[in-house]
Design an enzyme around this catalytic site. Sequence first.
Site, PDB file in Angstrom:
ATOM      1  CG  ASP A   1       6.746  -8.142   2.032  1.00 63.05           C
ATOM      2  OD1 ASP A   1       5.655  -8.737   2.003  1.00 63.05           O
ATOM      3  OD2 ASP A   1       7.024  -7.216   1.258  1.00 63.05           O
ATOM      4  CG  HIS A   2       1.968  -9.555   6.166  1.00 63.86           C
ATOM      5  ND1 HIS A   2       1.902  -8.232   5.842  1.00 63.86           N
ATOM      6  CD2 HIS A   2       0.759 -10.076   5.857  1.00 63.86           C
ATOM      7  CE1 HIS A   2       0.704  -7.968   5.355  1.00 63.86           C
ATOM      8  NE2 HIS A   2      -0.023  -9.069   5.355  1.00 63.86           N
TER       9      HIS A   2
ATOM     10  CG  HIS B   1       2.718  -6.465   1.070  1.00 66.50           C
ATOM     11  ND1 HIS B   1       3.646  -6.775   2.020  1.00 66.50           N
ATOM     12  CD2 HIS B   1       1.765  -5.734   1.717  1.00 66.50           C
ATOM     13  CE1 HIS B   1       3.278  -6.261   3.184  1.00 66.50           C
ATOM     14  NE2 HIS B   1       2.140  -5.613   3.022  1.00 66.50           N
TER      15      HIS B   1
HETATM   16  C1  BG6 Z   1      -0.494  -4.351   5.166  1.00 72.71           C
HETATM   17  C2  BG6 Z   1      -0.942  -3.028   4.650  1.00 72.71           C
HETATM   18  O1  BG6 Z   1       0.895  -4.476   5.098  1.00 72.71           O
HETATM   19  O2  BG6 Z   1      -1.099  -5.387   4.405  1.00 72.71           O
HETATM   20  C3  BG6 Z   1      -2.447  -2.924   4.722  1.00 72.71           C
HETATM   21  O3  BG6 Z   1      -0.341  -1.981   5.421  1.00 72.71           O
HETATM   22  C4  BG6 Z   1      -3.096  -4.088   4.014  1.00 72.71           C
HETATM   23  O4  BG6 Z   1      -2.881  -1.682   4.172  1.00 72.71           O
HETATM   24  C5  BG6 Z   1      -2.515  -5.403   4.513  1.00 72.71           C
HETATM   25  O5  BG6 Z   1      -4.486  -4.062   4.265  1.00 72.71           O
HETATM   26  C6  BG6 Z   1      -3.018  -6.592   3.715  1.00 72.71           C
HETATM   27  O6  BG6 Z   1      -2.540  -7.767   4.317  1.00 72.71           O
HETATM   28  P1  BG6 Z   1      -3.383  -9.111   4.298  1.00 72.71           P
HETATM   29  O7  BG6 Z   1      -2.496 -10.126   4.937  1.00 72.71           O
HETATM   30  O8  BG6 Z   1      -4.637  -8.853   5.038  1.00 72.71           O
HETATM   31  O9  BG6 Z   1      -3.624  -9.378   2.836  1.00 72.71           O
END
Ligand code: BG6
Length: 487
Positions: free
Chosen positions: A180-181, A243
């Site tokens: 979960d980044h 997230h």
């Molecule tokens: C991803 C989603 O996991 O996270 C995207 O699939 C989203 O839809 C993105 O735009 C947002 O990540 P970050 O790191 O750019 O906030």
Amino acid sequence: MTKIPPGVGPRFPQVVVLFGATGDLARRKLLPGLFHLSSAGFIPGCRIIGVSLDDLDIEGFRKAARGSLDEFSSRKVSEADWEAFANSLDYVPLAAGAGALKAAVVEAEQAFDGESRRLHYLSVPPSAALSAVRMLGEAELVDRSRIIMEKPFGTDLATAMSLNTKLHAVFDESQIFRIDHFLGKEPAQNILAFRFANGLFEPIWNRNFIDHVQIDVPETLGLGKRAGFYEQTGAFRDMVVTHLFQILAFMAMEPPTALEPSPISEEKNKVFRSMLPIEPADVVRGQYTGYRSEEGVGAESETETFIALKCAIDNWRWAGVPFYLRTGKRLAEGQRIISIAFREPPKSMFPAGSGVGAQGPDHLTFDLADASKMSLSFYGKRPGPGMRLDKLSLQFAMHDTGLIGDVLEAYERLILDAMRGDRTLFTTAEGIERLWQVSTTLLEAPPPVRFYAPGSWGPNAIHQLIAPRAWRLPFERTWRDPNRLGS
Ligand code: BG6
């Protein structure tokens, strides 16, 4: 260049098998991330084997990798570092099968003197992920290996459980790293540091002092070329179940017995267990006008590109405190904030018209942008005669420390953690299944989508959802510009 403290790299050299090596995520994040980890010296000797449907040879893959670094690396790519990285790349087309993959891994391992480990990264859609898992089983590449899975981890409770059962047929749960980044973002981890390394806030981190919490992640981005994926997911599955709920757990969990993977997972899972089912009446689903004419989207699509919801954690710390979550595409601003609103004083002795309370309650705000920021807003006296109050703020930005160059990007951090076997920032099967369980009522009877104009903050109903409170965004003030401090 990032400075590497001793002991942060993996104990053994790694062979990375990257499924989906020519896909969007690999090009944008994974190849640039692996390049940075290699060139900065975090993962000496690492070998990377790309796998995808594309019929490429090694040279073709190297060219594609170079193209992705040129386009997406946030750091400068020196020729010497590129040469070393290019030499660590190999490629096996999916069609070559399990035998060819095994041969490539064995060959890569022969380059190492002693023991090594394997990291299989599945940057592919769910259906392809299971065939990749089967292929790894067939190729006997399960020993000494860990596997990183990308979301979605199912689309509801039944599919999540079935996915986990199929995964467990090949890999042990201890080998599976569900990524979960958001949890790899430096500021998300800073929530833990902030809460548990300081005595100042923990005593007031509860229902007696906190009125409500907002986790707000509006995006200006549209769909790009992701209609196929997005039509199957929508904002709730894409952003909330993964997230936003994960961030909520960091914000709400009890102090773990140690800052280690199992105690942290256990406390997060307790938060998920205490969550009440999401009621459809507490949810606003939206779709931006024009979405249905995007390429790949059905003319009557009911997929939500926006969601705002109220949820509750029914435990001693949080009973009665609403948590408001919001995210969506093509909104007015791109922001990622957690905003904690404190209760107002029990009685005000300030004269009418002094301005006290006029700009909402005191807030503690975490900005989860890559350059971590925090602020604490409060009322203070405006200089001059009489007693007029203004909303003031204490602000901190990671930029102020001069260490901003040391920040690892979320994927870099998480890949490195997986190589080290550190599961602290990864989610468990139990946690994921519980989140689908609390989402069941909503998934079974979702409210209809309401339209909103691109560039707005979502459908009007978001104000009723939070009333009598108000959404914190858009900010009434801007973050202080660190370059202008002291001016
Ligand atoms: C991803 C989603 O996991 O996270 C995207 O699939 C989203 O839809 C993105 O735009 C947002 O990540 P970050 O790191 O750019 O906030």
